[in-house]
Design a protein around this motif. Structure first.
Motif, PDB file in Angstrom:
ATOM      1  N   MET A   1       0.830  -1.212   0.000  1.00 27.79           N
ATOM      2  CA  MET A   1       0.000   0.000   0.000  1.00 27.79           C
ATOM      3  C   MET A   1       0.868   1.268   0.000  1.00 27.79           C
ATOM      4  O   MET A   1       0.672   2.159  -0.803  1.00 27.79           O
ATOM      5  CB  MET A   1      -0.905  -0.025   1.243  1.00 27.79           C
TER       6      MET A   1
ATOM      7  N   LEU B   1       8.268  -9.844  -1.131  1.00 27.19           N
ATOM      8  CA  LEU B   1       8.118 -11.275  -0.880  1.00 27.19           C
ATOM      9  C   LEU B   1       6.896 -11.849  -1.583  1.00 27.19           C
ATOM     10  O   LEU B   1       6.738 -13.062  -1.671  1.00 27.19           O
ATOM     11  CB  LEU B   1       8.023 -11.532   0.634  1.00 27.19           C
TER      12      LEU B   1
ATOM     13  N   GLY C   1      10.085   7.926   7.317  1.00 27.06           N
ATOM     14  CA  GLY C   1       8.999   8.417   6.465  1.00 27.06           C
ATOM     15  C   GLY C   1       7.792   9.035   7.133  1.00 27.06           C
ATOM     16  O   GLY C   1       6.667   8.641   6.844  1.00 27.06           O
TER      17      GLY C   1
ATOM     18  N   GLN D   1       6.143  12.012   6.567  1.00 26.42           N
ATOM     19  CA  GLN D   1       6.303  13.034   5.531  1.00 26.42           C
ATOM     20  C   GLN D   1       5.915  14.439   5.953  1.00 26.42           C
ATOM     21  O   GLN D   1       6.387  15.416   5.362  1.00 26.42           O
ATOM     22  CB  GLN D   1       5.539  12.620   4.257  1.00 26.42           C
TER      23      GLN D   1
ATOM     24  N   LEU E   1       3.912 -16.130  -2.386  1.00 23.62           N
ATOM     25  CA  LEU E   1       4.394 -15.325  -1.253  1.00 23.62           C
ATOM     26  C   LEU E   1       5.353 -16.167  -0.417  1.00 23.62           C
ATOM     27  O   LEU E   1       5.042 -17.317  -0.087  1.00 23.62           O
ATOM     28  CB  LEU E   1       3.209 -14.898  -0.365  1.00 23.62           C
TER      29      LEU E   1
HETATM   30  N1  LIG Z   1       4.102   7.461   5.877  1.00 21.34           N
HETATM   31  C1  LIG Z   1       2.859   7.077   5.761  1.00 21.34           C
HETATM   32  O1  LIG Z   1       1.923   7.877   5.680  1.00 21.34           O
HETATM   33  C2  LIG Z   1       2.578   5.615   5.726  1.00 21.34           C
HETATM   34  C3  LIG Z   1       1.335   5.162   5.251  1.00 21.34           C
HETATM   35  C4  LIG Z   1       1.120   3.780   5.201  1.00 21.34           C
HETATM   36  C5  LIG Z   1       2.095   2.907   5.627  1.00 21.34           C
HETATM   37  N2  LIG Z   1       3.277   3.397   6.106  1.00 21.34           N
HETATM   38  C6  LIG Z   1       4.313   2.470   6.582  1.00 21.34           C
HETATM   39  O2  LIG Z   1       4.816   1.757   5.461  1.00 21.34           O
HETATM   40  C7  LIG Z   1       5.215   0.450   5.861  1.00 21.34           C
HETATM   41  C8  LIG Z   1       4.516  -0.559   4.946  1.00 21.34           C
HETATM   42  O3  LIG Z   1       3.110  -0.456   5.135  1.00 21.34           O
HETATM   43  P1  LIG Z   1       2.100  -0.963   4.019  1.00 21.34           P
HETATM   44  O4  LIG Z   1       0.758  -0.550   4.440  1.00 21.34           O
HETATM   45  O5  LIG Z   1       2.589  -0.571   2.684  1.00 21.34           O
HETATM   46  O6  LIG Z   1       2.244  -2.532   4.193  1.00 21.34           O
HETATM   47  P2  LIG Z   1       1.864  -3.650   3.114  1.00 21.34           P
HETATM   48  O7  LIG Z   1       1.623  -4.877   3.870  1.00 21.34           O
HETATM   49  O8  LIG Z   1       0.773  -3.136   2.219  1.00 21.34           O
HETATM   50  O9  LIG Z   1       3.179  -3.771   2.227  1.00 21.34           O
HETATM   51  C9  LIG Z   1       4.369  -4.254   2.752  1.00 21.34           C
HETATM   52  C10 LIG Z   1       5.066  -5.079   1.682  1.00 21.34           C
HETATM   53  O10 LIG Z   1       6.347  -5.434   2.186  1.00 21.34           O
HETATM   54  C11 LIG Z   1       6.622  -6.759   1.769  1.00 21.34           C
HETATM   55  N3  LIG Z   1       7.636  -7.342   2.651  1.00 21.34           N
HETATM   56  C12 LIG Z   1       7.491  -7.741   3.937  1.00 21.34           C
HETATM   57  N4  LIG Z   1       8.661  -8.170   4.430  1.00 21.34           N
HETATM   58  C13 LIG Z   1       9.556  -8.070   3.420  1.00 21.34           C
HETATM   59  C14 LIG Z   1      10.916  -8.401   3.296  1.00 21.34           C
HETATM   60  N5  LIG Z   1      11.621  -8.902   4.317  1.00 21.34           N
HETATM   61  N6  LIG Z   1      11.522  -8.201   2.108  1.00 21.34           N
HETATM   62  C15 LIG Z   1      10.833  -7.705   1.051  1.00 21.34           C
HETATM   63  N7  LIG Z   1       9.526  -7.375   1.114  1.00 21.34           N
HETATM   64  C16 LIG Z   1       8.903  -7.551   2.289  1.00 21.34           C
HETATM   65  C17 LIG Z   1       5.301  -7.456   1.836  1.00 21.34           C
HETATM   66  O11 LIG Z   1       5.282  -8.612   1.043  1.00 21.34           O
HETATM   67  C18 LIG Z   1       4.349  -6.378   1.356  1.00 21.34           C
HETATM   68  O12 LIG Z   1       4.106  -6.450  -0.034  1.00 21.34           O
HETATM   69  C19 LIG Z   1       4.825   0.314   7.316  1.00 21.34           C
HETATM   70  O13 LIG Z   1       5.940   0.523   8.130  1.00 21.34           O
HETATM   71  C20 LIG Z   1       3.811   1.418   7.531  1.00 21.34           C
HETATM   72  O14 LIG Z   1       3.793   1.905   8.861  1.00 21.34           O
HETATM   73  C21 LIG Z   1       3.527   4.719   6.136  1.00 21.34           C
END
Ligand SMILES: NC(=O)c1ccc[n+]([C@@H]2O[C@H](COP(=O)([O-])OP(=O)(O)OC[C@H]3O[C@@H](n4cnc5c(N)ncnc54)[C@H](O)[C@@H]3O)[C@@H](O)[C@H]2O)c1
Length: 451
Positions: free
Chosen positions: A57, A80, A167, A169, A220
């Motif tokens: 996401m 992954l 991050g 932002q 996955l």
């Molecule tokens: N700054 C913001 O406004 C904001 C908004 C949303 C999420 N985030 C942060 O972003 C991070 C990700 O959140 P998300 O909602 O995108 O999660 P998500 O689950 O949608 O995506 C995470 C991805 O990372 C992959 N992944 C997990 N472990 C991995 C590894 N060891 N190697 C490679 N890929 C790996 C997963 O397969 C998945 O596709 C979190 O830390 C979250 O707090 C920040």
């Protein structure tokens, strides 16, 4: 009541009186930070080639935003889940190498720097491995999954001297930069209390995300996804909704409180963990098997004005800060800063004197007016103001600061120390909730302790 019954004096007293009248607040627009267009020509020697780890996401949004910046290109992606390899190629617009092993990106000498948006339980390992391999990294917030993880990350950052940007932002937004300036000028007088809150009221806002329909152990690497957490059988809901469980996420504290804390620290020029935190929370609206609260309120002691931050997934409320001080309130929201001035002075004779006998009260009131009423035409006017600007949620300025730091080797604002101090507030908030006790940050032992 007829107009003639009000004397000028009554008018002053009944409205703002000696405290002054409130002038209509002027509204000004903040110039967005200048970021050159992606079409701008950048010499090949100045181009940055980045790799991205985690294209879910948030990573998909970061990748899209990064590609609108000049002089940067994504040359490899890691996730992954194979579906996100497809997504990365769709966003980049052509084929790039994809892998399940982020170590491939660390070994790739063509890659100048990294962006990582993996779940919280993977932040430490990815950042420590990246900087140890000589790569700069933008890592999503909250910086760490635990206090111990954060200390290990700071140590690796300081040892290697790489650029690490976390991050949150809003730290790079024009809104927070202007609010910081206003607060530093002392506009609100003595800071007496900081209040912040955010509420949502829908399943998606409460992290009940729909897992990708095709997700399976064949596309996955579920085993690696779980990292060092005790393994459980493949569970698509954990993959998509990991924020609900403390084993992977950091709950409301790490998801949303960290934004409030990071923005607050930036605007107030603070860069330390809280001395103490006291939390209350519960699972009231989404009892779906999660072990993280869906409502969570924390009082922090930063050594001065109390800080009271509230998060609620069970009622929609605006995201807002109210910096309260002896000269008024500075309200900061995603698109606007509004100053509501106050004089901090009595606006009329003290109501305590209703407890005086009549003669004494009359004498006090007459004396008060004689001393405090402004001369006609000199009534003070309190001037508030509003600034409006681009959303503090826009990631482009933050990514631009990161890439600029990578090029210039100048430190970024939200480095690992800043990120750690914000994350520690979140861990203290969670610890207080789980331990049902106030907690302190014990810098000597590097641990959070119940008190
Ligand atoms: N700054 C913001 O406004 C904001 C908004 C949303 C999420 N985030 C942060 O972003 C991070 C990700 O959140 P998300 O909602 O995108 O999660 P998500 O689950 O949608 O995506 C995470 C991805 O990372 C992959 N992944 C997990 N472990 C991995 C590894 N060891 N190697 C490679 N890929 C790996 C997963 O397969 C998945 O596709 C979190 O830390 C979250 O707090 C920040």
């Amino acid at each position: 009541m007829s107009k003639s019954r009000f004397s000028r004096r009554d008018f002053l007293q009944n409205t703002a009186g000696a405290a002054g009248a409130l002038a209509a607040a002027p509204s000004m627009f903040l110039k967005p930070e200048y970021i050159p267009s992606a079409l701008e020509k950048v010499a090949p020697s100045d181009r940055l080639r980045f790799g991205i780890i985690g294209i879910g996401m948030q990573g998909s949004g970061l990748l899209t935003a990064a590609l609108t910046l000049p002089g940067v290109e994504c040359i490899a992606a890691c996730d992954l889940y194979d579906g996100r390899h497809t997504l990365a190629k769709e966003i980049v617009g052509h084929s790039i190498p994809t892998t399940r092993r982020y170590q491939d990106l660390l070994d790739n000498k063509e890659i100048d720097c990294l962006i990582a948006a993996v779940p919280d339980h993977w932040h430490k390992q990815v950042v420590v491995d990246a900087v140890s391999a000589g790569k700069d990294i933008y890592c999503e917030k909250p910086m760490s999954h635990s206090a111990a993880d954060g200390l290990a990350m700071v140590a690796a950052y300081q040892k290697t001297g790489r650029i690490v940007q976390i991050g949150s932002q809003r730290v790079s937004s024009v809104i927070c930069a202007k609010a910081k300036e206003i607060l530093a000028q002392g506009t609100i007088g003595t800071l007496t209390l900081v209040e912040g809150s955010l509420g949502r009221n829908d399943p998606t806002g409460a992290w009940e995300y729909p897992p990708p329909p095709d997700l399976s152990p064949s596309n996955l690497d579920w085993d690696t996804w779980q990292g060092t957490v005790p393994k459980v059988p493949f569970n698509p809901n954990i993959f998509a909704r990991w924020r609900c469980w403390k084993e992977y996420g950091t709950g409301l504290a790490g998801d949303l409180l960290v934004h409030l804390v990071s923005g607050m620290n930036y605007m107030l020029g603070w860069n330390a963990p809280p001395k103490k935190a006291m939390s209350l929370g519960a699972i009231l609206r989404f009892p779906d098997g999660r072990n993280m609260p869906d409502v969570h309120a924390t009082l922090f002691d930063y050594g001065g004005a109390p800080v009271y931050l509230r998060l609620n997934l069970g009622c929609d409320t605006p995201e807002i800060y109210r910096f309260q001080g002896s000269k008024g309130i500075l309200e900061v929201t995603e698109y606007a800063i509004t100053y509501y001035p106050q004089t901090g002075e009595d606006s009329g004779p003290s109501y305590y004197t209703s407890g005086y006998p009549q003669k004494m009260r009359d004498a006090y009131v007459a004396d008060w007016h004689a001393k405090n009423d402004p001369p006609p035409g000199k009534e003070p006017v309190l001037e508030g103001f509003t600034f409006r600007g681009d959303s503090w949620d826009d990631e482009r300025p933050h990514l631009w600061k990161y890439f600029s730091g990578v090029k210039s080797r100048q430190p970024v604002v939200e480095d690992a120390v800043f990120g750690n101090n914000a994350a520690l507030a979140c861990h203290m908030s969670n610890e207080s909730y789980f331990q049902k006790s106030a907690v302190i940050w014990d810098a000597a032992s590097g641990t959070i302790k119940a008190v």
